[in-house]
Design a protein around this motif. Structure first.
Motif, PDB file in Angstrom:
ATOM      1  N   PRO A  10       0.801  -1.218   0.000  1.00 37.47           N
ATOM      2  CA  PRO A  10       0.000   0.000   0.000  1.00 37.47           C
ATOM      3  C   PRO A  10       0.837   1.274   0.000  1.00 37.47           C
ATOM      4  CG  PRO A  10      -0.150  -1.128   2.116  1.00 37.47           C
ATOM      5  CD  PRO A  10       0.622  -2.025   1.204  1.00 37.47           C
ATOM      6  N   LEU A  17      -5.931   3.762  -8.299  1.00 37.26           N
ATOM      7  CA  LEU A  17      -6.370   2.824  -7.283  1.00 37.26           C
ATOM      8  C   LEU A  17      -7.881   2.673  -7.373  1.00 37.26           C
ATOM      9  CD1 LEU A  17      -4.137   4.135  -4.388  1.00 37.26           C
ATOM     10  CD2 LEU A  17      -3.767   2.097  -5.763  1.00 37.26           C
ATOM     11  N   GLY A 172      -0.170  14.757  -1.120  1.00 40.48           N
ATOM     12  CA  GLY A 172       0.050  13.309  -1.299  1.00 40.48           C
ATOM     13  C   GLY A 172      -0.821  12.762  -2.414  1.00 40.48           C
ATOM     14  N   PHE A 173      -2.079  13.201  -2.436  1.00 41.54           N
ATOM     15  CA  PHE A 173      -2.978  12.770  -3.501  1.00 41.54           C
ATOM     16  C   PHE A 173      -2.512  13.292  -4.863  1.00 41.54           C
ATOM     17  CE2 PHE A 173      -6.447  12.256  -0.234  1.00 41.54           C
ATOM     18  CZ  PHE A 173      -6.621  10.907  -0.441  1.00 41.54           C
ATOM     19  N   HIS A 176       0.202  11.231  -6.055  1.00 42.49           N
ATOM     20  CA  HIS A 176      -0.290   9.908  -6.422  1.00 42.49           C
ATOM     21  C   HIS A 176      -1.044   9.947  -7.744  1.00 42.49           C
ATOM     22  CE1 HIS A 176      -1.754   5.875  -5.971  1.00 42.49           C
ATOM     23  NE2 HIS A 176      -2.931   6.318  -6.320  1.00 42.49           N
ATOM     24  N   GLY A 182       6.177  10.585  -2.426  1.00 42.70           N
ATOM     25  CA  GLY A 182       7.340  11.044  -1.691  1.00 42.70           C
ATOM     26  C   GLY A 182       6.976  11.484  -0.298  1.00 42.70           C
ATOM     27  N   MET A 183       8.008  11.978   0.395  1.00 46.11           N
ATOM     28  CA  MET A 183       7.837  12.517   1.751  1.00 46.11           C
ATOM     29  C   MET A 183       7.943  14.039   1.661  1.00 46.11           C
ATOM     30  SD  MET A 183       7.990   9.984   4.189  1.00 46.11           S
ATOM     31  CE  MET A 183       9.073  10.298   5.581  1.00 46.11           C
ATOM     32  N   ALA A 185       9.433  17.308   2.369  1.00 48.04           N
ATOM     33  CA  ALA A 185      10.736  17.718   2.895  1.00 48.04           C
ATOM     34  C   ALA A 185      10.709  19.186   3.302  1.00 48.04           C
ATOM     35  CB  ALA A 185      11.823  17.481   1.843  1.00 48.04           C
ATOM     36  N   HIS A 186      10.059  20.010   2.509  1.00 47.89           N
ATOM     37  CA  HIS A 186       9.980  21.446   2.781  1.00 47.89           C
ATOM     38  C   HIS A 186       8.570  21.898   2.436  1.00 47.89           C
ATOM     39  CE1 HIS A 186      11.181  25.668   2.937  1.00 47.89           C
ATOM     40  NE2 HIS A 186      10.441  25.823   1.859  1.00 47.89           N
ATOM     41  N   LYS A 214      13.054  14.985  -6.715  1.00 50.55           N
ATOM     42  CA  LYS A 214      12.386  16.186  -6.192  1.00 50.55           C
ATOM     43  C   LYS A 214      11.056  16.439  -6.902  1.00 50.55           C
ATOM     44  CE  LYS A 214      16.735  18.433  -5.111  1.00 50.55           C
ATOM     45  NZ  LYS A 214      17.656  19.525  -5.430  1.00 50.55           N
ATOM     46  N   LEU A 234       8.070  20.893  -1.247  1.00 51.34           N
ATOM     47  CA  LEU A 234       9.004  19.998  -1.941  1.00 51.34           C
ATOM     48  C   LEU A 234       8.847  18.610  -1.341  1.00 51.34           C
ATOM     49  CD1 LEU A 234      11.520  19.336  -3.719  1.00 51.34           C
ATOM     50  CD2 LEU A 234      12.924  20.029  -1.757  1.00 51.34           C
ATOM     51  N   ILE A 236      10.260  14.677  -1.579  1.00 56.55           N
ATOM     52  CA  ILE A 236      11.409  13.903  -2.049  1.00 56.55           C
ATOM     53  C   ILE A 236      10.992  12.438  -2.106  1.00 56.55           C
ATOM     54  CG2 ILE A 236      13.808  13.230  -1.596  1.00 56.55           C
ATOM     55  CD1 ILE A 236      13.697  16.194  -1.971  1.00 56.55           C
ATOM     56  N   ALA A 238      11.130   8.900  -1.529  1.00 51.34           N
ATOM     57  CA  ALA A 238      11.880   8.167  -0.502  1.00 51.34           C
ATOM     58  C   ALA A 238      11.008   7.020  -0.001  1.00 51.34           C
ATOM     59  CB  ALA A 238      12.235   9.089   0.660  1.00 51.34           C
TER      60      ALA A 238
END
Ligand SMILES: CCCCC/C=C\C/C=C\C/C=C\C/C=C\CCCC(=O)SCCNC(=O)CCNC(=O)[C@H](O)C(C)(C)COP(=O)(O)OP(=O)(O)OC[C@H]1O[C@@H](n2cnc3c(N)ncnc32)[C@H](O)[C@@H]1OP(=O)(O)O
Length: 254
Positions: A10, A17, A172-173, A176, A182-183, A185-186, A214, A234, A236, A238
């Motif tokens: 997941p 999805l 995040g969406f 996706h 990614g995570m 970062a900034h 990035k 931003l 990244i 990961a």
């Protein structure tokens, strides 16, 4: 070279999805009225049927959450409610596995991840604002939500941290939706005008550009046709280790 784990994992899943089965969708009709019939929700992972009692408990707790906020000076008699709730907690608590076990079970292969329980839109998380995102053909995602008293910051306004939380999630969406992940970062945010409670908020997020690991994303919140919040972040690419998986699990890969 990382192997493709998207079918079973997941966290690593990409592409389109599927809808969460069994989840009530009160916002879809509203969103389609605003953005047109062809706007689809950003599909979430297809989950085996949710326990209807768990969904129901969540719904009743959200009703209580909304009804309780600001009730203090109303003269309401809460003695019976408190006793019923104590009984409910006494029933549920002994049946609930420890948190490490529940965490690992969320991240099992083919499992739901945190989608049901995350703090934005998780239908089994009673603190979550009920945000539902929709994907658009231009690559952006949007959400329309009206927040009530539990999310108040300044008088009559949405707490700025809630706006930041919801937009981070919407980022995040947005990632996706165009096949990235990614995570954060900034993250930078400008609050341009107060964001009202009890009125519809229109949120939008999109990937502005990406290069290597990035990913630059942007987002806005409007209400009444006026810009209230704008944000840029931003991300990244990961991986993080998945709870309950061994050290060779995909979380170690990059
Ligand atoms: C999230 C996906 C979920 C997937 C689930 C699947 C489907 C679900 C459907 C939709 C998803 C919906 C919602 C998703 C939910 C939530 C979204 C919220 C996301 C979060 O809630 S997430 C939590 C908060 N987040 C963190 O907890 C990050 C902590 N942090 C780190 O883990 C490291 O910091 C890391 C990994 C970021 C980088 O670390 P690293 O070691 O891998 O890489 P490194 O440092 O070398 O940076 C590489 C290049 O980025 C540049 N760079 C790095 N950081 C920078 C910064 N701050 N500003 C400017 N540039 C920066 C460097 O300067 C270098 O640039 P260059 O290569 O040019 O030198």
């Amino acid at each position: 070279m990382s192997k493709d784990t998207s079918a079973e994992d997941p966290w690593h899943s990409g592409g389109k999805l599927h809808p969460v089965l069994g989840t009530r969708d009160p916002q879809l009709a509203d969103a389609q009225r605003v953005w047109g019939e062809d706007f689809e929700p950003v599909d979430l992972s297809e989950l085996e049927g949710a326990d209807p009692h768990l969904e129901d408990v969540g719904e009743q707790m959200r009703r209580l959450r909304d009804a309780l906020t600001g009730i203090a000076d109303s003269g309401a008699d809460l003695a019976e409610a408190a006793e019923l709730l104590r009984r409910a907690a006494d029933i549920v608590e002994p049946q609930s596995p420890d948190q490490a076990t529940r965490l690992a079970s969320q991240w099992r292969k083919g499992g739901p991840g945190a989608r049901r329980t995350n703090p934005v839109g998780g239908t089994e998380n009673v603190i979550a604002p009920p945000l539902r995102a929709f994907g658009h053909p231009d690559g952006s995602v949007s959400a329309r939500i009206t927040l009530g008293l539990p999310y108040q910051g300044p008088p009559g306004c949405v707490h700025g941290g809630m706006s930041a939380l919801m937009l981070d999630h919407l980022f995040g969406f947005a990632n996706h939706w165009v096949g990235l992940r990614g995570m954060t970062a900034h993250y930078e945010i400008d609050y341009r005008k107060p964001t009202p409670l009890l009125e519809p908020l229109d949120m939008k997020a999109w990937v502005e550009s990406h290069e290597g690991r990035k990913i630059w994303v942007r987002a806005t919140i409007e209400s009444g046709g006026e810009l209230r919040v704008e944000a840029r972040a931003l991300f990244i690419s990961a991986n993080v280790p998945l709870p309950g998986r061994d050290a060779t699990a995909p979380g170690e890969e990059r």
